[in-house]
Design an enzyme around this catalytic site. Structure first.
Site, PDB file in Angstrom:
ATOM      1  N   THR A 201      59.414-184.684  24.409  1.00 23.22           N
ATOM      2  CA  THR A 201      58.669-183.420  24.422  1.00 23.22           C
ATOM      3  C   THR A 201      57.537-183.417  25.440  1.00 23.22           C
ATOM      4  O   THR A 201      56.803-182.433  25.546  1.00 23.22           O
ATOM      5  CB  THR A 201      58.088-183.106  23.030  1.00 23.22           C
ATOM      6  OG1 THR A 201      57.221-184.172  22.627  1.00 23.22           O
ATOM      7  CG2 THR A 201      59.191-182.926  21.999  1.00 23.22           C
TER       8      THR A 201
ATOM      9  N   LYS B  83      53.068-201.265  34.464  1.00 20.60           N
ATOM     10  CA  LYS B  83      54.439-200.942  34.852  1.00 20.60           C
ATOM     11  C   LYS B  83      55.194-202.213  35.256  1.00 20.60           C
ATOM     12  O   LYS B  83      56.361-202.398  34.899  1.00 20.60           O
ATOM     13  CB  LYS B  83      54.441-199.944  36.003  1.00 20.60           C
ATOM     14  CG  LYS B  83      53.928-198.555  35.628  1.00 20.60           C
ATOM     15  CD  LYS B  83      53.963-197.626  36.824  1.00 20.60           C
ATOM     16  CE  LYS B  83      53.443-196.243  36.473  1.00 20.60           C
ATOM     17  NZ  LYS B  83      53.524-195.291  37.609  1.00 20.60           N
TER      18      LYS B  83
END
Length: 333
Positions: free
Chosen positions: A14, A148
């Site tokens: 979402t 990351k």
């Protein structure tokens, strides 16, 4: 190129990019699953609820539990319940993560659950900005890049089949941020000289490339960089193009590099993150600071049959029918 139909699970469905990913997956005919955090009582009339209802109408299976609506009740969308994660993952084949920056570390839970589930054919971690293994930045942004890299190394260590994606910058997001196209009489801020080259990719294209790569055998255990030549632009290029298309003369205000660096050092966290990102992309030009190698897969070359939206064509769209303005709460990198 034809792709095999897969069962694709999207974490962070979402969110800003997650919504594009869900739509891209559905449009390609994949069985699409969305793993989302539970709604809170005050979310009963929220945009998130509306998005979930839209997903349901599209045929998306929602892994979520909430008493406020009658979506399929399968699992609570938290990332700390290992058994539930494993149970969900055993129902799918491909996992694409689009969790936001504050949840990056939670992907370690997803990685362990995928390893234990033993059914996942491909994992795409959430890291769709600068190429983390090739650039460094000032500390506020470097901390994000470091996280990351940790997720990449954990993915490799787990022995999972993966595809890493460097998507550079989201075009709709940064056209809004840099140009303020909805304003008639305004000035724009130019960071540094304005000459450094960045890569601005339309969000819909980014999502399409991600889903294609996630189900493409050629992209297994490879890095895919989204860097079409016609999306490589400087701030000055962008402003000049916008002036020509609109017939306006835009006032320009330069912020010198020294001032941006000072902001990364003196502003409190997390306010110091945006100037560090701006410096990396638009002052240093990190997104175009390295040459692609034979080991890199460039998305527009990997999928030449897909017609992406160039920056120039996107600006034409902004002139006639501007895309919905994204929330500018966090940077699209």
């Amino acid at each position: 190129m034809a792709f095999e139909k897969s069962k694709i699970l999207i974490f962070g469905a979402t969110g800003y990019l997650g919504t594009y990913l869900v739509k891209a997956s559905i449009s390609m005919g994949h069985d699409t699953y969305a793993y989302t955090r539970p709604l809170k009582p005050n979310d009963n009339n929220s945009s998130k609820l509306q998005r979930l209802r839209e997903f349901e109408s599209m045929g998306v299976t929602l892994f979520q539990e909430n008493i406020f609506f009658n979506f399929p009740i399968i699992h609570n969308g938290e990332l700390d319940d290992h058994e539930k994660l494993v149970s969900v993952l055993r129902q799918v084949e491909v996992v694409i993560s689009a969790v936001p920056i504050p949840q990056y570390h939670k992907q370690l839970n997803i990685i362990q659950a995928m390893k234990d589930a033993g059914t996942i054919k491909r994992f795409v971690p959430s890291e769709y900005g600068n190429e983390a293994d090739r650039v460094t930045a000032f500390p506020p942004f470097e901390a994000i890049l470091s996280n990351k890299r940790k997720i990449r190394r954990a993915t490799e260590a787990a022995g999972l089949s993966y595809t890493f994606i460097s998507a550079n910058s989201f075009a709709v997001y940064f056209v809004n941020y840099l140009l303020h196209p909805e304003e008639k009489d305004h000035q724009v801020i130019i960071y540094g000289s304005g000459e450094a080259k960045a890569v601005l990719n339309y969000e819909e294209d980014v999502a399409t490339y991600i889903v294609r790569a996630a189900t493409d055998p050629r992209a297994a255990n490879r890095l895919v960089i989204i860097r079409p030549l016609d999306n490589v632009v400087s701030q000055l290029d962008l402003i000049s193009s916008w002036e020509k298309k609109t017939g306006r003369n835009i006032k320009r205000f330069h912020v010198p590099e020294e001032e941006i660096i000072k902001q990364t050092e003196t502003l409190p966290s997390p306010e110091n993150v945006p100037p560090a990102i701006l410096h990396s992309i638009f002052v240093k030009g990190d997104q175009t600071s390295f040459e692609l190698t034979e080991e890199d897969l460039e998305a527009s070359e990997l999928y030449p049959e897909y017609k992406h939206t160039s920056v120039d064509r996107l600006l034409d769209v902004f002139v006639v029918n501007p895309p919905s303005k994204p929330k500018l709460a966090s940077f699209g990198t």
